[in-house]
Design an enzyme around this catalytic site. Structure first.
Site: not given
Length: 645
Positions: A34, A327, A330
């Protein structure tokens, strides 16, 4: 990690504001999780949903290459997927093993030699190891070995260069604190309140960050104690101990993974650009204000909202200050930007350092310019046998070369001499790159006249060079970091030049010129001081130059003032490019960078004058212009005085 956290510079005509185009990297291929996902499973940062508002680190790198990075679902070259691991055993749907093998299979097992690759994986593997303590070491080892094997598969298939960032420290993410709180019984509502409290504090350094975490645990201990001080103390201690243990375990697993991968990557040759994002993360947390962040323990998105679906206009989004995290795991777009700046700085650093190869030639050219002025003067006077001459000269443009020489007419037609030149330069040939150059050039020369009109001159020269205060600047958001070093170099070579004077009038002659020049240059490799993530080391630089020259000159002998002019056409027979091997200091891997192809044809125009002041005193001066040779300054000048006895 879905579930977890740039060519010839200056004189070499390299644009350092972008990734060097010395090697024509025309595409970017990305494999990972990600942190790199451009939309296959999502874009995991603030306002990254449609990919138009916020960029990931790899988008910035692609921008420097002059291309647009598109995810593989849309037919592009970004194969990264949120939640991916290095091995299929941990995620059989999304893993870099399938990403890399699938890419190679669809390209006849051939990688793009002119392509730049990114392989960044490991965060979700560390997360899996944390959740399975009994198998943690096995998971870390297998994943690190698999990741390195995938990188070598790309290189063995012909990939031009692979960027392999280290896994950032999972133990430093907000998720660790929230996991401990959840395990202690905190509800989603509790976590939202704690999130708001944590976001309110600026964390100006690592100690302040830890104080905020301990303060949260202390407040929770007080809230659940019912006024029992002992119970409050016990609860606080349990939370702090739990946090310290989990954070420490996560950090150790990350370090272990990075070390194992680095060792495995170094076992085979390959163009691997290791960038230590983990070290950079710790540097930012230690001094966030320097890099433009005010909070490194909270995060901008609302509690419980994944970065993949987080918008800055959403209710609960905190825009009060610049956060490191989007968050609980990330990074924000600003953090992605700093990763891209760091990566590009590593890629571009060798092209800055390769400036020193060309810098070696500057003092030699300056010294020889003074010698050429002296030789031109000697060719136009009748120097009696036994005559001793001394001269001093200055040449330069952006640098300064002082020369002192002496020669002796040993026969009517043969002269021998020697000279020493001192060079000094404080140079900033590219943005955020500076060095102080100090050197000496030692030259022996001779002049032979034959048949009244013919002449041959030759010289041998040696340069001893010191480069002090080599300073390389790296822009990281709002901070200009500087890495420092020093090194040395030398150059030796020779020239032989011949001409034949053709009288046009009693005071004007013309002459064809033929010259062959050979030089061998060396710059010692060096290591930048310190252990910052950006500190690098660079290998030795070697360069052979063989230049053939044809030209024509016009000389006068009017008496006191004697102007002359010359044009030369040069061709380089020697090395057309030069290389350097580089790496950050914290890795065992390295990569090779190659300069742009050097000019093989260029012209040089010179006008000058020698003056007869008295019978035994004279002077000379000249100015030269290079046309088509970007390795050297366009204009240079030389002047000097001489006396004979």
């Amino acid at each position: 990690m879905k579930r977890s956290f740039i060519f010839a510079p200056g004189m070499l005509a390299l644009s350092i504001s972008a990734i060097s185009n010395a090697h024509a990297y025309n595409n970017l291929y990305v494999f990972g999780d990600s942190l790199s996902d451009g939309g296959n499973n999502g874009r995991y940062t603030v306002d990254g949903i449609n990919g138009t508002e916020s960029k990931l680190y790899n988008d910035f790198i692609a921008q420097q290459l002059g291309i647009e990075l598109v995810n593989s679902k849309k037919g592009g070259t970004n194969y990264a997927a949120g939640g991916a691991t290095a091995v299929a055993d941990l995620n059989n749907k999304h893993n870099t093993q399938d990403q890399v093998m699938g890419y190679l299979a669809s390209h006849s097992n051939r990688a793009d030699h002119n392509g730049m690759y990114v392989h960044w994986i490991g965060g979700n593997d560390v997360d899996a190891a944390l959740r399975n303590p009994a198998d943690a070491q096995k998971i870390i080892t297998e994943s690190a070995m698999a990741a390195s094997s995938q990188v070598h598969a790309l290189l063995n298939a012909g990939a031009g260069l692979v960027i392999v960032p280290t896994v950032p420290d999972v133990g430093m993410t907000p998720k660790i604190m929230e996991f401990v709180l959840s395990k202690g019984g905190a509800t989603s509502k509790d976590l939202a309140k704690i999130h708001a409290v944590v976001n309110g504090y600026p964390t100006i350094d690592k100690d302040t960050r830890l104080q905020v975490i301990h303060g949260v645990f202390k407040q929770i201990g007080s809230d659940v104690s019912g006024g029992d001080a002992k119970k409050a103390e016990e609860t606080t201690k349990q939370l702090i101990d739990g946090y310290n243990e989990l954070s420490s375990n996560a950090s150790k697993l990350v370090d272990n993974y990075n070390q194992l991968e680095d060792m495995a990557l170094s076992q085979e040759n390959g163009n691997i650009v290791r960038v230590d994002v983990n070290a950079l993360l710790h540097e930012v947390i230690a001094n966030p204000l320097r890099y433009g962040f005010l909070n490194t323990i909270g995060y901008a998105c609302a509690q419980g909202v994944n970065a993949g679906s987080c918008r800055s206009k959403d209710t609960g989004f905190d825009a009060s200050k610049p956060f490191l995290f989007a968050d609980d795991f990330h990074p924000t777009p600003e953090a992605h930007h700093i990763v891209s700046q760091y990566t590009v700085s590593v890629l571009n650093a060798p092209y800055r350092v390769m400036l020193l190869t060309n810098a070696n030639n500057v003092p030699v050219k300056g010294a020889l310019a003074s010698l050429d002025g002296r030789l031109q003067q000697l060719r136009n006077v009748d120097n009696e046998q036994g005559k001793l001459g001394v001269f001093g000269g200055y040449s330069g443009n952006h640098s300064h070369t002082l020369t002192l020489g002496s020669d002796y007419q040993i026969m009517d037609n043969i002269l021998l001499g020697g000279m020493i030149s001192r060079y000094q330069d404080n140079s900033s040939p590219a943005d955020n790159f500076h060095y102080d150059g100090r050197g000496y050039v030692f030259t022996a020369y001779g002049l032979w006249r034959y048949y009244d009109k013919g002449w041959i001159s030759g010289d041998l020269h040696y340069l001893d060079m010191k480069y002090e205060d080599i300073t390389r600047g790296i822009v990281l958001n709002d901070w200009l970091r500087k890495e420092n070093a020093s090194t040395s170099g030398h150059q030796w070579g020779g020239r032989i030049t011949a001409g034949w004077d053709i009288p046009l009038t009693s005071a004007v002659t013309t002459s064809p010129i033929i010259q062959y020049a050979w030089d061998k240059s060396y710059v010692k490799g060096y290591r930048e001081s310190g252990n910052n993530s950006t500190a690098m080391h660079f290998g030795e630089q070697r360069y052979d130059s063989q230049v053939g020259t044809l030209g024509w000159r016009l000389d006068t002998n009017f008496g006191y003032f004697n102007p002359y002019a010359e044009v030369r056409f040069n061709h380089q027979f020697g090395d057309k490019r030069y290389q350097i091997r580089s790496a950050i200091n914290s890795t065992q891997t390295s990569f090779v960078s190659e300069s742009q192809k050097q000019d093989t044809h260029w012209r040089e125009y010179t006008i000058g004058m020698n003056a007869v002041i008295t019978k035994d005193w004279g002077a000379f001066a000249s100015i030269s212009r290079n046309d088509g040779d970007v390795q050297n300054h366009t204009y240079s000048f030389s002047l000097g005085v001489n006396a004979s006895f």
